[in-house]
Design a protein around this motif. Structure first.
Motif, PDB file in Angstrom:
ATOM      1  N   ARG A 126       0.814  -1.213   0.000  1.00  0.00           N
ATOM      2  CA  ARG A 126       0.000   0.000   0.000  1.00  0.00           C
ATOM      3  C   ARG A 126       0.846   1.262   0.000  1.00  0.00           C
ATOM      4  O   ARG A 126       0.365   2.327  -0.362  1.00  0.00           O
ATOM      5  N   ASN A 127       2.109   1.127   0.418  1.00  0.00           N
ATOM      6  CA  ASN A 127       2.998   2.285   0.450  1.00  0.00           C
ATOM      7  C   ASN A 127       3.592   2.532  -0.932  1.00  0.00           C
ATOM      8  O   ASN A 127       4.098   1.614  -1.581  1.00  0.00           O
ATOM      9  N   LYS A 128       3.539   3.775  -1.371  1.00  0.00           N
ATOM     10  CA  LYS A 128       4.070   4.139  -2.677  1.00  0.00           C
ATOM     11  C   LYS A 128       5.069   5.280  -2.536  1.00  0.00           C
ATOM     12  O   LYS A 128       4.965   6.103  -1.623  1.00  0.00           O
ATOM     13  N   ILE A 129       6.020   5.323  -3.449  1.00  0.00           N
ATOM     14  CA  ILE A 129       7.075   6.323  -3.398  1.00  0.00           C
ATOM     15  C   ILE A 129       6.512   7.667  -3.865  1.00  0.00           C
ATOM     16  O   ILE A 129       5.959   7.763  -4.962  1.00  0.00           O
ATOM     17  N   PRO A 130       6.647   8.714  -3.059  1.00  0.00           N
ATOM     18  CA  PRO A 130       6.169  10.041  -3.512  1.00  0.00           C
ATOM     19  C   PRO A 130       7.097  10.605  -4.581  1.00  0.00           C
ATOM     20  O   PRO A 130       8.325  10.622  -4.415  1.00  0.00           O
ATOM     21  N   VAL A 131       6.517  11.047  -5.679  1.00  0.00           N
ATOM     22  CA  VAL A 131       7.296  11.615  -6.781  1.00  0.00           C
ATOM     23  C   VAL A 131       6.710  12.974  -7.152  1.00  0.00           C
ATOM     24  O   VAL A 131       5.557  13.288  -6.833  1.00  0.00           O
ATOM     25  N   HIS A 132       7.539  13.760  -7.842  1.00  0.00           N
ATOM     26  CA  HIS A 132       7.082  15.062  -8.305  1.00  0.00           C
ATOM     27  C   HIS A 132       6.126  14.890  -9.476  1.00  0.00           C
ATOM     28  O   HIS A 132       6.301  14.017 -10.328  1.00  0.00           O
ATOM     29  N   ALA A 133       5.124  15.760  -9.530  1.00  0.00           N
ATOM     30  CA  ALA A 133       4.129  15.661 -10.601  1.00  0.00           C
ATOM     31  C   ALA A 133       4.644  16.199 -11.920  1.00  0.00           C
ATOM     32  O   ALA A 133       4.114  15.867 -12.975  1.00  0.00           O
ATOM     33  N   ASP A 134       5.672  17.042 -11.871  1.00  0.00           N
ATOM     34  CA  ASP A 134       6.151  17.683 -13.092  1.00  0.00           C
ATOM     35  C   ASP A 134       7.410  17.037 -13.648  1.00  0.00           C
ATOM     36  O   ASP A 134       8.283  17.713 -14.191  1.00  0.00           O
ATOM     37  N   SER A 135       7.530  15.725 -13.511  1.00  0.00           N
ATOM     38  CA  SER A 135       8.686  15.027 -14.069  1.00  0.00           C
ATOM     39  C   SER A 135       8.635  15.109 -15.590  1.00  0.00           C
ATOM     40  O   SER A 135       7.567  14.998 -16.198  1.00  0.00           O
ATOM     41  N   PRO A 136       9.782  15.331 -16.272  1.00  0.00           N
ATOM     42  CA  PRO A 136       9.789  15.444 -17.737  1.00  0.00           C
ATOM     43  C   PRO A 136       9.245  14.188 -18.405  1.00  0.00           C
ATOM     44  O   PRO A 136       9.418  13.071 -17.906  1.00  0.00           O
ATOM     45  N   ASP A 137       8.571  14.389 -19.539  1.00  0.00           N
ATOM     46  CA  ASP A 137       8.029  13.260 -20.298  1.00  0.00           C
ATOM     47  C   ASP A 137       9.152  12.349 -20.770  1.00  0.00           C
ATOM     48  O   ASP A 137      10.212  12.806 -21.204  1.00  0.00           O
ATOM     49  N   GLY A 138       8.909  11.069 -20.689  1.00  0.00           N
ATOM     50  CA  GLY A 138       9.884  10.089 -21.155  1.00  0.00           C
ATOM     51  C   GLY A 138      10.950   9.747 -20.140  1.00  0.00           C
ATOM     52  O   GLY A 138      11.780   8.868 -20.387  1.00  0.00           O
ATOM     53  N   GLN A 139      10.977  10.429 -19.009  1.00  0.00           N
ATOM     54  CA  GLN A 139      11.958  10.141 -17.975  1.00  0.00           C
ATOM     55  C   GLN A 139      11.262   9.566 -16.743  1.00  0.00           C
ATOM     56  O   GLN A 139      10.070   9.749 -16.545  1.00  0.00           O
ATOM     57  N   ALA A 140      12.058   8.878 -15.952  1.00  0.00           N
ATOM     58  CA  ALA A 140      11.512   8.290 -14.735  1.00  0.00           C
ATOM     59  C   ALA A 140      11.068   9.401 -13.787  1.00  0.00           C
ATOM     60  O   ALA A 140      11.712  10.459 -13.717  1.00  0.00           O
ATOM     61  N   PRO A 141       9.979   9.205 -13.066  1.00  0.00           N
ATOM     62  CA  PRO A 141       9.528  10.238 -12.129  1.00  0.00           C
ATOM     63  C   PRO A 141      10.612  10.573 -11.109  1.00  0.00           C
ATOM     64  O   PRO A 141      11.365   9.705 -10.662  1.00  0.00           O
ATOM     65  N   GLU A 142      10.667  11.833 -10.744  1.00  0.00           N
ATOM     66  CA  GLU A 142      11.670  12.288  -9.787  1.00  0.00           C
ATOM     67  C   GLU A 142      11.140  12.101  -8.365  1.00  0.00           C
ATOM     68  O   GLU A 142      10.060  12.572  -8.022  1.00  0.00           O
ATOM     69  N   VAL A 143      11.905  11.399  -7.558  1.00  0.00           N
ATOM     70  CA  VAL A 143      11.491  11.080  -6.192  1.00  0.00           C
ATOM     71  C   VAL A 143      11.526  12.336  -5.319  1.00  0.00           C
ATOM     72  O   VAL A 143      12.437  13.156  -5.420  1.00  0.00           O
ATOM     73  N   GLN A 144      10.526  12.476  -4.481  1.00  0.00           N
ATOM     74  CA  GLN A 144      10.524  13.538  -3.473  1.00  0.00           C
ATOM     75  C   GLN A 144      11.230  12.997  -2.227  1.00  0.00           C
ATOM     76  O   GLN A 144      10.604  12.431  -1.330  1.00  0.00           O
ATOM     77  N   TRP A 145      12.521  13.171  -2.202  1.00  0.00           N
ATOM     78  CA  TRP A 145      13.331  12.528  -1.170  1.00  0.00           C
ATOM     79  C   TRP A 145      13.012  13.051   0.227  1.00  0.00           C
ATOM     80  O   TRP A 145      12.954  12.273   1.187  1.00  0.00           O
ATOM     81  N   LYS A 146      12.782  14.348   0.365  1.00  0.00           N
ATOM     82  CA  LYS A 146      12.481  14.887   1.693  1.00  0.00           C
ATOM     83  C   LYS A 146      11.141  14.380   2.210  1.00  0.00           C
ATOM     84  O   LYS A 146      11.011  14.038   3.393  1.00  0.00           O
TER      85      LYS A 146
END
Length: 697
Positions: free
Chosen positions: A264-284
């Motif tokens: 049920r736990n999912k990695i939080p990522v930024h919504a504005d990750s560039p198209d075609g690239q892996a989502p950017e993790v919200q590390w903080k």
């Protein structure tokens, strides 16, 4: 020590250590001596911050008087200080002893204006090569000063203010130590007359255009009613995570493995990750979700074998699609977007966007309150926590009236339920211990808020997010808080008998307990709104007529009385034409629009009189018709006698209830004779209307 000037006729009325603020309520810090209270002898600056309570929408720089530039000259400096001291303490014993009566300054901003006008007068004298000081001027020079302002294109309002200051100096001359040209330059004339400032029947404040008003108010309500729960939920979740966060990362490997083991736990990522690239993790944010302070983010994203292992585990989960942009809020409200799709109203509420959306909620609440309450901008900013009270059994906002007062009286403004909800949201996002509308950032709680900027920021925020929220675009027209006050007053004036209520809400009450002339100016009609309301009224009227037509053709009863019979005959003719042409509903709509069917829908009856030729209208018999009025007089309607009356089925329950009420009054022995006579007349009218309906049946 301030040395006397050679031009002084006498010592100043006030000693150098005389406090500028007298007879006014000081703030606690000023009373206890922790804050310096300006003295008459201060030649550089009079700072009233911390001394007098500053309105919430006034900046700190506007609450101090700087005696700079031309006022640094000792002559002009002393003249400015004496005039400001006299204006601010017009009831001081030494002032009254001199026989000087001046209009008092209500707050330090008036002193700022006085200093500014004296500064520009000194500058004008230098430019015109006049003597540097007024002791060598004449009243002709003062008149020339005003004439030059008019020639340079200064507005009548500005000229009026400068004339008022020069007339005040003339009145204050007996109390001044420095010479000033003797006599009023414009005897027998007011400042308005000198400036040729005419009184307008309609105030200059424009209304908010309908094309801006409706999308703006709808957007504000959408953010308050639909989107606010998501934002507040995310904000609450973030506060909980920060409160529970641990400073030490001891045991983080076990915690990470345990957290990833739960699907049920999912990695939080930024919504504005560039198209075609892996989502950017919200590390903080991920660090907070794991239970550690966000400052320990390097434990997940730093260098070293252990940190690399953790980072790899997290990125593997991202590659598997275990990501979310809604880690704080959960699922968001779904909206219909302009492109026809349906989805969440925001791409993802994270720490970075939460600040912006909370600010937008505050601005949305401000927009609704200033737009629908008729409150001034200053009064809205003075709203404190828990502002909603019951005033004469109706919800109202409790706030403080600032304009034109020195004692800051508490007042009430009646409101509707949406404003109660808006204020609750504004309280939830405010970090100020007292104020509702305050900076969202915790480091700037004492800053003044500007309503103009809040409105502008909200319009920009809404328009920028339209692709997600699906809201209508708001035209970027000129809008100011006082324009909403004017608009709401104008809209309220559409209802009969609204003048007194509008005056009470605007706080324009006169001694006669009615609204004053300013209220009528606020409520005056506007061209854009008149056209919009006329079109809207026509559309509503057509929809009601169309509904009556459909009910009539379906065999339902649509009304009783002579007026109803004429409407039914018109409907029968239209229906016959449609059937003869073998036409569809569109043809019926066209015929309904082109046929002259006159119906004025009312609460107690409908009037079918032609307003251009109201033949048989009983309401016009022996009546004094107001100038410019056309059509029937609604307040004199007699549906039981008039040949134009149309009693609808929806009206009968009202008459039935009214009949029972009048019978109760008549049968009550405690009812006075005069009241019983009135009830009997009302009962006769009611019975005649009900009998009319029964005869038609």
């Amino acid at each position: 020590m301030i040395l006397p000037l050679p031009q002084q006729r006498r010592p100043s009325l006030f000693p150098a250590d005389e406090p500028v603020v007298q007879g006014r309520a000081l703030l606690p810090a000023a009373r206890e001596g922790d804050v310096y209270v300006p003295r008459f002898g201060d030649p550089i600056c009079w700072d009233f911050n911390g001394v007098l309570k500053r309105p919430a929408n006034v900046t700190a720089s506007d609450w101090k008087v700087n005696l700079s530039l031309e006022l640094e000259d000792p002559y002009w400096n002393l003249l400015a200080r004496e005039l400001m001291m006299l204006s601010f303490n017009q009831r001081h014993p030494v002032v009254l002893k001199r026989g000087v009566v001046l209009d008092g300054a209500t707050d330090p901003r008036t002193l700022v204006y006085i200093a500014s006008r004296l500064r520009t007068a000194a500058r004008w004298a230098r430019e015109k090569e006049l003597p540097p000081y007024p002791d060598e001027w004449t009243v002709d020079d003062l008149r020339r000063r005003i004439s030059d302002m008019a020639a340079q294109g200064s507005s009548p309002e500005t000229i009026k203010c400068h004339v008022s200051t020069l007339k005040t100096l003339a009145a204050a001359a007996p109390a001044l130590s420095l010479p000033w040209p003797e006599g009023d330059p414009w005897p027998g004339q007011s400042a308005r007359q000198v400036a040729e400032l005419t009184t307008r029947a309609v105030i200059a404040t424009p209304t908010v255009p309908p094309k801006t008003w409706f999308p703006l108010i709808r957007a504000a309500w959408a953010y308050i009613h639909d989107f606010a729960p998501d934002v507040l939920r995310a904000d609450c979740r973030l506060r909980e995570l920060r409160a529970a966060a641990r400073p030490s990362v001891l045991g983080i490997d076990e915690r990470l493995d345990q957290w990833l083991a739960d699907p049920r736990n999912k990695i939080p990522v930024h919504a504005d990750s560039p198209d075609g690239q892996a989502p950017e993790v919200q590390w903080k944010l991920l660090t907070l979700l794991l239970g550690y302070e966000s400052g320990r983010v390097t434990a997940l994203n730093g260098r070293g074998p252990a940190r690399t292992r953790r980072r790899t585990l997290i990125l593997d989960a991202v590659a598997q699609g275990r990501t979310t942009t809604h880690a704080l809020s959960g699922e968001l409200v779904q909206v219909a977007r302009p492109d026809g799709t349906t989805g969440p109203w925001h791409p993802g509420l994270d720490q970075r966007t939460l600040f912006d959306t909370k600010t937008a909620l505050r601005d949305a609440a401000f927009t609704l309150v200033v737009g629908l309450s008729m409150m001034r901008d200053s009064e809205v900013h003075e709203i404190l926590r828990d502002p909603v009270v019951e005033h004469y059994s109706t919800p109202a906002i409790s706030s403080t009236k600032i304009k034109g007062t020195t004692n800051r009286p508490g007042k009430h403004w009646w409101i509707a339920e949406p404003l109660v909800e808006a204020l609750a949201v504004a309280e939830a996002v405010s970090l100020h211990p007292e104020r509702v509308f305050a900076p969202v950032h915790s480091d700037k709680q004492d800053c003044a808020m500007r309503g103009v900027l809040m409105l502008k920021a909200f319009v920009s925020f809404v328009n920028a997010a339209r692709s997600w929220t699906g809201l209508d675009e708001i035209p970027t027209t000129y809008i100011r808080p006082h324009m909403f006050r004017r608009t709401m007053a104008m809209l309220t004036d559409q209802f009969p008998g609204s003048e007194i209520a509008t005056g009470m809400q605007l706080k324009h009450l006169a001694k006669r307990a009615l609204a004053n002339a300013t209220t009528r100016g606020y409520a005056a009609s506007d061209v854009e709104w008149a056209k919009y309301l006329g079109d809207a009224l026509d559309n509503v009227k057509f929809r009601k007529i169309k509904d009556l037509y459909e009910r009539h053709t379906a065999g339902e009863e649509i009304g009783f009385g002579p007026g109803a019979e004429r409407v039914k005959d018109a409907f029968d003719q239209i229906d016959a034409t449609v059937k003869a042409r073998n036409a569809d509903a569109r043809t019926a709509d066209t015929l309904l629009r082109t046929t002259r069917i006159h119906i004025r829908f009312g609460m107690l009856s409908n009037c079918t009189a032609d307003h251009t030729n109201p033949v048989g209208a009983v309401c016009l018999e022996n009546a004094i018709i107001p100038e410019g009025h056309t059509g029937p007089l609604d307040e004199r309607c007699r549906p039981d006698r008039c040949a134009n009356s149309m009693i609808g089925p929806e009206h009968l329950p009202i008459y039935d209830s009214h009949q029972r009420k009048q019978l109760e009054l008549i049968n009550d022995p405690a009812t006075p004779a005069c009241r019983r006579d009135l009830a009997e007349r009302e009962l006769d009218i009611t019975r005649n209307v009900i009998a009319m309906a029964r005869e038609t049946e």
